[in-house]
Motif scaffolding. Structure first.
Motif, PDB file in Angstrom:
ATOM      1  N   ARG A  35       0.847  -1.200   0.000  1.00 29.18           N
ATOM      2  CA  ARG A  35       0.000   0.000   0.000  1.00 29.18           C
ATOM      3  C   ARG A  35       0.885   1.254   0.000  1.00 29.18           C
ATOM      4  O   ARG A  35       0.767   2.106   0.887  1.00 29.18           O
ATOM      5  N   PRO A  36       1.745   1.444  -1.013  1.00 28.36           N
ATOM      6  CA  PRO A  36       2.634   2.611  -1.001  1.00 28.36           C
ATOM      7  C   PRO A  36       1.895   3.940  -1.109  1.00 28.36           C
ATOM      8  O   PRO A  36       2.288   4.928  -0.483  1.00 28.36           O
ATOM      9  N   LEU A  37       0.813   3.984  -1.894  1.00 28.63           N
ATOM     10  CA  LEU A  37       0.077   5.242  -2.033  1.00 28.63           C
ATOM     11  C   LEU A  37      -0.655   5.597  -0.740  1.00 28.63           C
ATOM     12  O   LEU A  37      -0.680   6.762  -0.331  1.00 28.63           O
ATOM     13  N   LEU A  38      -1.268   4.602  -0.121  1.00 30.74           N
ATOM     14  CA  LEU A  38      -1.960   4.857   1.143  1.00 30.74           C
ATOM     15  C   LEU A  38      -0.975   5.339   2.203  1.00 30.74           C
ATOM     16  O   LEU A  38      -1.256   6.300   2.933  1.00 30.74           O
ATOM     17  N   ALA A  39       0.184   4.687   2.289  1.00 28.40           N
ATOM     18  CA  ALA A  39       1.196   5.096   3.264  1.00 28.40           C
ATOM     19  C   ALA A  39       1.673   6.518   2.997  1.00 28.40           C
ATOM     20  O   ALA A  39       1.846   7.323   3.926  1.00 28.40           O
ATOM     21  N   SER A  40       1.871   6.859   1.720  1.00 29.68           N
ATOM     22  CA  SER A  40       2.335   8.197   1.364  1.00 29.68           C
ATOM     23  C   SER A  40       1.303   9.254   1.735  1.00 29.68           C
ATOM     24  O   SER A  40       1.638  10.305   2.294  1.00 29.68           O
ATOM     25  N   THR A  41       0.037   8.976   1.427  1.00 34.50           N
ATOM     26  CA  THR A  41      -1.025   9.954   1.687  1.00 34.50           C
ATOM     27  C   THR A  41      -1.228  10.181   3.178  1.00 34.50           C
ATOM     28  O   THR A  41      -1.324  11.327   3.647  1.00 34.50           O
ATOM     29  N   LEU A  42      -1.288   9.092   3.941  1.00 35.78           N
ATOM     30  CA  LEU A  42      -1.518   9.235   5.375  1.00 35.78           C
ATOM     31  C   LEU A  42      -0.311   9.809   6.093  1.00 35.78           C
ATOM     32  O   LEU A  42      -0.446  10.345   7.199  1.00 35.78           O
ATOM     33  N   ARG A  43       0.849   9.698   5.502  1.00 36.81           N
ATOM     34  CA  ARG A  43       2.024  10.323   6.107  1.00 36.81           C
ATOM     35  C   ARG A  43       1.990  11.835   5.919  1.00 36.81           C
ATOM     36  O   ARG A  43       2.401  12.581   6.817  1.00 36.81           O
ATOM     37  N   ALA A  44       1.509  12.309   4.761  1.00 38.28           N
ATOM     38  CA  ALA A  44       1.604  13.726   4.435  1.00 38.28           C
ATOM     39  C   ALA A  44       0.367  14.530   4.832  1.00 38.28           C
ATOM     40  O   ALA A  44       0.479  15.578   5.483  1.00 38.28           O
ATOM     41  N   PRO A  46      -2.567  14.293   6.872  1.00 36.38           N
ATOM     42  CA  PRO A  46      -2.988  14.690   8.228  1.00 36.38           C
ATOM     43  C   PRO A  46      -2.025  15.681   8.881  1.00 36.38           C
ATOM     44  O   PRO A  46      -2.466  16.643   9.522  1.00 36.38           O
ATOM     45  N   ALA A  47      -0.723  15.463   8.706  1.00 35.34           N
ATOM     46  CA  ALA A  47       0.258  16.384   9.301  1.00 35.34           C
ATOM     47  C   ALA A  47       0.140  17.766   8.670  1.00 35.34           C
ATOM     48  O   ALA A  47       0.205  18.791   9.371  1.00 35.34           O
ATOM     49  N   GLY A  48      -0.028  17.826   7.342  1.00 35.23           N
ATOM     50  CA  GLY A  48      -0.161  19.107   6.670  1.00 35.23           C
ATOM     51  C   GLY A  48      -1.408  19.863   7.097  1.00 35.23           C
ATOM     52  O   GLY A  48      -1.356  21.080   7.364  1.00 35.23           O
ATOM     53  N   LEU A  49      -2.535  19.170   7.186  1.00 32.95           N
ATOM     54  CA  LEU A  49      -3.778  19.820   7.593  1.00 32.95           C
ATOM     55  C   LEU A  49      -3.688  20.313   9.034  1.00 32.95           C
ATOM     56  O   LEU A  49      -4.213  21.389   9.359  1.00 32.95           O
ATOM     57  N   ALA A  50      -3.016  19.545   9.894  1.00 29.64           N
ATOM     58  CA  ALA A  50      -2.861  19.982  11.285  1.00 29.64           C
ATOM     59  C   ALA A  50      -2.067  21.288  11.360  1.00 29.64           C
ATOM     60  O   ALA A  50      -2.417  22.200  12.114  1.00 29.64           O
ATOM     61  N   LEU A  51      -1.005  21.394  10.552  1.00 30.22           N
ATOM     62  CA  LEU A  51      -0.208  22.622  10.551  1.00 30.22           C
ATOM     63  C   LEU A  51      -1.000  23.791   9.962  1.00 30.22           C
ATOM     64  O   LEU A  51      -0.881  24.924  10.443  1.00 30.22           O
ATOM     65  N   LEU A 176       8.114  28.909   9.608  1.00 28.44           N
ATOM     66  CA  LEU A 176       8.535  27.593   9.141  1.00 28.44           C
ATOM     67  C   LEU A 176       7.409  26.569   9.211  1.00 28.44           C
ATOM     68  O   LEU A 176       7.260  25.728   8.316  1.00 28.44           O
ATOM     69  N   LEU A 177       6.590  26.617  10.275  1.00 30.71           N
ATOM     70  CA  LEU A 177       5.492  25.664  10.411  1.00 30.71           C
ATOM     71  C   LEU A 177       4.490  25.829   9.278  1.00 30.71           C
ATOM     72  O   LEU A 177       3.993  24.844   8.713  1.00 30.71           O
ATOM     73  N   THR A 178       4.178  27.064   8.941  1.00 27.68           N
ATOM     74  CA  THR A 178       3.238  27.324   7.851  1.00 27.68           C
ATOM     75  C   THR A 178       3.796  26.842   6.520  1.00 27.68           C
ATOM     76  O   THR A 178       3.096  26.196   5.725  1.00 27.68           O
ATOM     77  N   PHE A 179       5.056  27.154   6.261  1.00 28.69           N
ATOM     78  CA  PHE A 179       5.714  26.748   5.011  1.00 28.69           C
ATOM     79  C   PHE A 179       5.729  25.223   4.873  1.00 28.69           C
ATOM     80  O   PHE A 179       5.469  24.675   3.803  1.00 28.69           O
ATOM     81  N   THR A 180       6.007  24.531   5.968  1.00 27.34           N
ATOM     82  CA  THR A 180       5.990  23.064   5.954  1.00 27.34           C
ATOM     83  C   THR A 180       4.573  22.546   5.742  1.00 27.34           C
ATOM     84  O   THR A 180       4.357  21.584   4.994  1.00 27.34           O
ATOM     85  N   GLY A 181       3.600  23.177   6.398  1.00 28.49           N
ATOM     86  CA  GLY A 181       2.208  22.760   6.255  1.00 28.49           C
ATOM     87  C   GLY A 181       1.706  22.874   4.829  1.00 28.49           C
ATOM     88  O   GLY A 181       0.965  22.005   4.346  1.00 28.49           O
ATOM     89  N   TRP A 182       2.075  23.946   4.125  1.00 28.11           N
ATOM     90  CA  TRP A 182       1.682  24.073   2.724  1.00 28.11           C
ATOM     91  C   TRP A 182       2.125  22.868   1.910  1.00 28.11           C
ATOM     92  O   TRP A 182       1.344  22.275   1.163  1.00 28.11           O
ATOM     93  N   GLN A 183       3.384  22.520   2.072  1.00 27.62           N
ATOM     94  CA  GLN A 183       3.940  21.467   1.226  1.00 27.62           C
ATOM     95  C   GLN A 183       3.381  20.093   1.582  1.00 27.62           C
ATOM     96  O   GLN A 183       3.083  19.281   0.692  1.00 27.62           O
ATOM     97  N   LEU A 184       3.242  19.808   2.875  1.00 21.33           N
ATOM     98  CA  LEU A 184       2.665  18.529   3.261  1.00 21.33           C
ATOM     99  C   LEU A 184       1.220  18.408   2.786  1.00 21.33           C
ATOM    100  O   LEU A 184       0.797  17.341   2.326  1.00 21.33           O
ATOM    101  N   THR A 185       0.457  19.496   2.883  1.00 19.96           N
ATOM    102  CA  THR A 185      -0.938  19.458   2.446  1.00 19.96           C
ATOM    103  C   THR A 185      -1.034  19.278   0.938  1.00 19.96           C
ATOM    104  O   THR A 185      -1.825  18.457   0.446  1.00 19.96           O
ATOM    105  N   GLY A 217       3.475   9.917  10.286  1.00 22.64           N
ATOM    106  CA  GLY A 217       2.854  11.219  10.097  1.00 22.64           C
ATOM    107  C   GLY A 217       3.392  12.278  11.042  1.00 22.64           C
ATOM    108  O   GLY A 217       3.715  13.397  10.623  1.00 22.64           O
ATOM    109  N   VAL A 218       3.511  11.928  12.333  1.00 21.33           N
ATOM    110  CA  VAL A 218       3.915  12.919  13.337  1.00 21.33           C
ATOM    111  C   VAL A 218       5.428  13.111  13.346  1.00 21.33           C
ATOM    112  O   VAL A 218       5.935  14.237  13.228  1.00 21.33           O
ATOM    113  N   ILE A 219       6.165  12.008  13.483  1.00 25.17           N
ATOM    114  CA  ILE A 219       7.624  12.098  13.582  1.00 25.17           C
ATOM    115  C   ILE A 219       8.265  12.169  12.197  1.00 25.17           C
ATOM    116  O   ILE A 219       9.114  13.017  11.924  1.00 25.17           O
TER     117      ILE A 219
END
Length: 302
Positions: A35-44, A46-51, A176-185, A217-219
């Motif tokens: 499940r590489p796509l599922l793993a990639s999506t769930l990694r990016a 949720p973390a992006g939306l939280a930021l 920095l948090l905002t900039f990271t959040g854009w890219q993860l989202t 996702g978190v770490i």
């Protein structure tokens, strides 16, 4: 920047690829298979939306396009290639394939950033590649065509993201948090429809799977990318790229500790070569210019 601050910045930035090196172990031991796509999506995502929810700041003007490009290169395409390589190759071999990244950064940096290609950089690239080969290649290590291509494309994607991040910088007033959040989202949103269309959901989700996804996702995303983009803002592109060799080092150590993999003298030599290449490629603080003597002073009588 002083030598001490440069060393501190490099060490903190290296924590990000060290965490990414654990991706191979977590993927094979804790995530649902294939499940590489599922793993990639769930990694990016949720973390992006939280930021984004935390910062409540969206891109403006040309940064919509730049955030899209950086999000695809640094997150979306890179994550997918990383997990695809992790599913098709042993962790160390996947890390070896992706170790061409600094060489790509070296070339792209010369073209897009005007960085000078110095002999020490070429030597460091060769030493590091040889060190990674000694570190991770073991008898019976399998080479899968899909995994190799995915690893090379992942290295190209991340290298382009590093160089463009250095070229464009960060919007004024955006933290920095905002900039990271854009890219993860952006990376997660690009991956989401492809995941839903291409991969069925696993029949069962275990608590181990939940823990694996939460860790990545978190770490592996939120914390690691904040540290990574912080380092990119302060270090030359090539120096930061060389820190990615912490990934195969970490993958090898974790394999030895948790997967009963061997650690032979040649691997220790390879680890030493990798560390030496990383140190060789790091920037040095400029020496202060000597203070000129006052005009008219006869120094021969002092």
């Amino acid at each position: 920047m002083s030598s001490q601050r440069l060393a501190s910045t490099s060490a903190i930035t290296a924590l990000a690829p060290a965490v990414w090196g654990s991706t191979y172990l977590v993927t094979t031991e804790f995530l649902p298979p294939d499940r590489p796509l599922l793993a990639s999506t769930l990694r990016a995502l949720p973390a992006g939306l939280a930021l984004l929810l935390f910062s409540r700041v969206l891109p403006t003007g040309r940064w919509w396009g730049r955030a899209l490009v950086l999000g695809v290169l640094n997150i979306g395409a890179f994550f997918y290639c990383l997990f695809l390589a992790a599913y098709h190759l042993p962790g160390g071999v996947a890390a070896l394939v992706m170790s061409v990244q600094p060489m790509i950064v070296l070339l792209l940096g010369a073209v897009l950033l005007g960085d000078q290609v110095r002999r020490v950089h070429i030597v460091a690239c060769l030493i590091a590649a040889g060190g990674v080969a000694l570190l991770v290649l073991q008898p019976g290590a399998g080479l899968d065509g899909i995994g190799v291509v995915a690893g090379l494309l992942g290295a190209l994607s991340m290298a382009a993201g590093i160089v463009l991040t250095k070229r464009w910088g960060r919007p004024e007033g955006v933290n920095l948090l905002t900039f990271t959040g854009w890219q993860l989202t952006v990376g997660g949103l690009v991956l989401l429809p492809v995941t839903l269309a291409s991969e069925p959901m696993p029949e069962t989700i275990t608590w181990g799977n939940v823990g694996g996804f939460a860790y990545l996702g978190v770490i592996g995303a939120l914390v690691a990318y904040v540290l990574w983009f912080r380092g990119l803002a302060r270090l030359p592109a090539l120096a930061a790229s060389f820190l990615s060799f912490a990934s195969p080092l970490c993958a090898t150590i974790l394999g030895y500790l948790f997967l009963d993999q061997s650690l032979r003298p040649l691997q220790l030599l390879g680890a030493a070569a990798v560390v030496g290449a990383v140190v060789l490629a790091q920037p040095r603080a400029a020496r202060p210019a000597p203070t000129p003597e006052p005009a008219g002073r006869d120094v021969s009588r002092v």
